[in-house]
Design an enzyme around this catalytic site. Structure first.
Site, PDB file in Angstrom:
ATOM      1  N   LYS A 168     -43.986  43.539 167.943  1.00 37.58           N
ATOM      2  CA  LYS A 168     -43.594  42.802 169.145  1.00 37.58           C
ATOM      3  C   LYS A 168     -42.156  43.188 169.468  1.00 37.58           C
ATOM      4  CE  LYS A 168     -46.590  38.860 168.185  1.00 37.58           C
ATOM      5  NZ  LYS A 168     -46.708  37.523 167.620  1.00 37.58           N
ATOM      6  N   ASP A 210     -36.339  34.357 158.704  1.00 36.94           N
ATOM      7  CA  ASP A 210     -37.154  33.147 158.882  1.00 36.94           C
ATOM      8  C   ASP A 210     -36.873  32.102 157.824  1.00 36.94           C
ATOM      9  OD1 ASP A 210     -38.921  32.886 161.072  1.00 36.94           O
ATOM     10  OD2 ASP A 210     -39.963  34.682 160.382  1.00 36.94           O
ATOM     11  N   GLU A 245     -38.929  32.808 169.521  1.00 42.72           N
ATOM     12  CA  GLU A 245     -38.162  33.330 168.385  1.00 42.72           C
ATOM     13  C   GLU A 245     -37.248  34.479 168.802  1.00 42.72           C
ATOM     14  OE1 GLU A 245     -42.088  33.484 167.205  1.00 42.72           O
ATOM     15  OE2 GLU A 245     -41.692  33.027 165.096  1.00 42.72           O
TER      16      GLU A 245
HETATM   17  P1  ADP Z   1     -49.098  35.017 164.923  1.00 51.78           P
HETATM   18  O1  ADP Z   1     -47.814  35.224 165.722  1.00 51.78           O
HETATM   19  O2  ADP Z   1     -48.925  34.228 163.661  1.00 51.78           O
HETATM   20  O3  ADP Z   1     -49.897  36.277 164.737  1.00 51.78           O
HETATM   21  P2  ADP Z   1     -49.939  33.519 167.257  1.00 51.78           P
HETATM   22  O4  ADP Z   1     -48.853  32.496 167.341  1.00 51.78           O
HETATM   23  O5  ADP Z   1     -49.975  34.601 168.273  1.00 51.78           O
HETATM   24  O6  ADP Z   1     -50.050  34.090 165.796  1.00 51.78           O
HETATM   25  O7  ADP Z   1     -51.326  32.701 167.329  1.00 51.78           O
HETATM   26  C1  ADP Z   1     -52.552  33.329 167.197  1.00 51.78           C
HETATM   27  C2  ADP Z   1     -53.631  32.257 167.225  1.00 51.78           C
HETATM   28  O8  ADP Z   1     -53.551  31.542 168.467  1.00 51.78           O
HETATM   29  C3  ADP Z   1     -55.052  32.788 167.108  1.00 51.78           C
HETATM   30  O9  ADP Z   1     -55.811  31.999 166.196  1.00 51.78           O
HETATM   31  C4  ADP Z   1     -55.602  32.568 168.501  1.00 51.78           C
HETATM   32  O10 ADP Z   1     -56.986  32.308 168.485  1.00 51.78           O
HETATM   33  C5  ADP Z   1     -54.856  31.326 168.924  1.00 51.78           C
HETATM   34  N1  ADP Z   1     -54.914  31.173 170.373  1.00 51.78           N
HETATM   35  C6  ADP Z   1     -54.343  31.942 171.307  1.00 51.78           C
HETATM   36  N2  ADP Z   1     -54.694  31.501 172.552  1.00 51.78           N
HETATM   37  C7  ADP Z   1     -55.506  30.438 172.359  1.00 51.78           C
HETATM   38  C8  ADP Z   1     -56.202  29.555 173.234  1.00 51.78           C
HETATM   39  N3  ADP Z   1     -56.132  29.677 174.562  1.00 51.78           N
HETATM   40  N4  ADP Z   1     -56.967  28.565 172.664  1.00 51.78           N
HETATM   41  C9  ADP Z   1     -57.037  28.444 171.332  1.00 51.78           C
HETATM   42  N5  ADP Z   1     -56.404  29.234 170.459  1.00 51.78           N
HETATM   43  C10 ADP Z   1     -55.647  30.223 170.974  1.00 51.78           C
END
Ligand code: ADP
Length: 372
Positions: free
Chosen positions: A21, A119, A349
């Site tokens: 990212k 973190d 973040e």
């Molecule tokens: P990380 O940064 O730890 O990889 P994220 O904060 O991007 O994770 O979160 C990913 C999670 O958010 C996944 O489980 C995804 O299914 C969930 N997610 C994203 N959009 C939605 C939504 N509209 N409804 C439900 N869950 C969601």
């Protein structure tokens, strides 16, 4: 006039096991951001492509683990890089991609300052009774303790709370960072006093592919029966959690969609929400009260179903949602009768990292006149 000088140009890199990212900033104003899907070995070329095109005043990195010593935003030198290498066993999924990105920038632009933001740093304020495990004393002094993670996200929420609610900002608030990785943080006046992740980011809540809290006797049992350490680690970090419970689904959207037909998905959803609710109660007990609950990150910000299931389980303490506000994804989502304020707040973040980097550059340039 000094105020006419342009703001610092900062590139923030957040390298994970499958994505890079990035976000570019002028001061703390976001200019662009995005995500590149890439495996660890592809990080150097992805970083190289991002560095092209414009000069940077600094490149800043999200680093999950700072070990015992690195608790402030830090200029990365060879010595710091060596210290980071030593933290790889503490966060084997997260540290190697970050270190790969840091090395690539150093190779390509050795004169551009590289700043690491950790973190773990936000949790330096945990009281000793929350930092320690009940193991022989000498291990604490060797650094075997709860560090806690997602600190940059909690810092983002803590910095936003004063403009949202004085009660939640000044009082006892539990922030639920629910993404693929998930943890809670108990804040008292915006300071970390309790958190669910531990020595590594495996501990605590059930996560996408991580098991969360587990009786260590299970790991001893497997090791005694001949399981390799690497297999154990892969099982607990990549094959467990929602993925393990549901038979392969770690994405919350799919779990919610399948829960009515597939009992394994229903169980995974139920256990996830139940564990979050139980940990909110534990955090409130550690804080000695509860003024606010905040939901953030991918699941916390987007899943009204998860928020509803979690808060339903906390009805006994008087927490109640305004269902319409919850489904509309409002900022403030508690009902008028709720004993606790409940919010859905977007975490940022990258902006926290950019802000620390601006502070660092100002100090190191000895100047206070460049725009933030
Ligand atoms: P990380 O940064 O730890 O990889 P994220 O904060 O991007 O994770 O979160 C990913 C999670 O958010 C996944 O489980 C995804 O299914 C969930 N997610 C994203 N959009 C939605 C939504 N509209 N409804 C439900 N869950 C969601």
């Amino acid at each position: 006039m000094s105020s006419e000088l342009p703001p610092f140009r900062i590139l923030v890199l957040n390298a994970g096991s499958s994505t890079l990212k990035y976000a570019s900033f002028e001061g703390i104003e976001s200019v662009s951001q995005g995500t590149i899907e890439c495996k660890e070995q592809e990080i150097p070329s992805a970083v190289e492509s991002l560095l092209k095109g414009r000069p940077w005043d600094a490149i800043a990195f999200r680093v999950v683990h700072g070990g015992s010593h690195l608790i402030a935003p830090t200029l990365i030198t060879d010595k710091v890089l060596q210290e980071l290498e030593q933290t790889i066993p503490l966060a084997p999924l997260h540290q190697p991609p970050a270190i790969a990105a840091i090395r690539t920038v150093g190779d390509l632009h050795p004169h551009v300052p590289r700043i690491a933001c950790f973190d773990t740093a936000f949790h330096a304020t945990l009281p000793e009774c929350e930092k320690r495990f009940a193991i022989p004393d000498r291990f604490y002094r060797e650094g075997i303790r709860r560090y806690g993670f997602h600190g940059l996200s909690y810092e983002s929420i803590a910095s936003q709370l004063p403009s949202i609610s004085q009660r939640a900002a000044a009082g006892k608030t539990v922030v639920c960072h629910l993404g693929n990785g998930a943890s809670l943080c108990g804040l008292e006046h915006g300071i970390s006093r309790y958190t669910t992740m531990g020595f590594t980011p495996i501990d605590g809540l059930i996560m996408g592919t991580r098991c969360g809290r587990l009786d260590v006797g299970v790991a001893i049992h497997w090791l005694r029966n001949g399981m390799e350490v690497q297999t154990l680690e892969t099982m607990l970090t990549k094959e467990s959690g929602l993925h393990g419970l549901s038979g392969g689904i770690s994405d919350m959207r799919s779990l919610v969609a399948n829960a009515s037909q597939d009992p394994r998905c229903a169980l995974a959803l139920d256990m996830f929400c139940g564990t979050v609710a139980k940990e909110i109660a534990a955090a409130a007990t550690a804080l000695g009260g509860l003024d606010g609950i905040v939901f953030t990150a991918g699941i916390g910000e987007n899943s009204s179903v998860v928020r509803q299931r979690v808060i339903e389980r906390l009805a006994w303490l008087g927490a109640a949602l305004n269902d319409e506000a919850n489904s509309k994804k409002d900022l403030s989502i508690h009902s008028q009768s709720s004993s606790v304020e409940i919010f859905r707040i977007s975490t940022d973040e990258q902006r926290v990292i950019a802000s620390h980097t601006v502070d660092f550059l100002r100090q190191s340039h000895g100047e206070s006149h460049r725009d933030a």
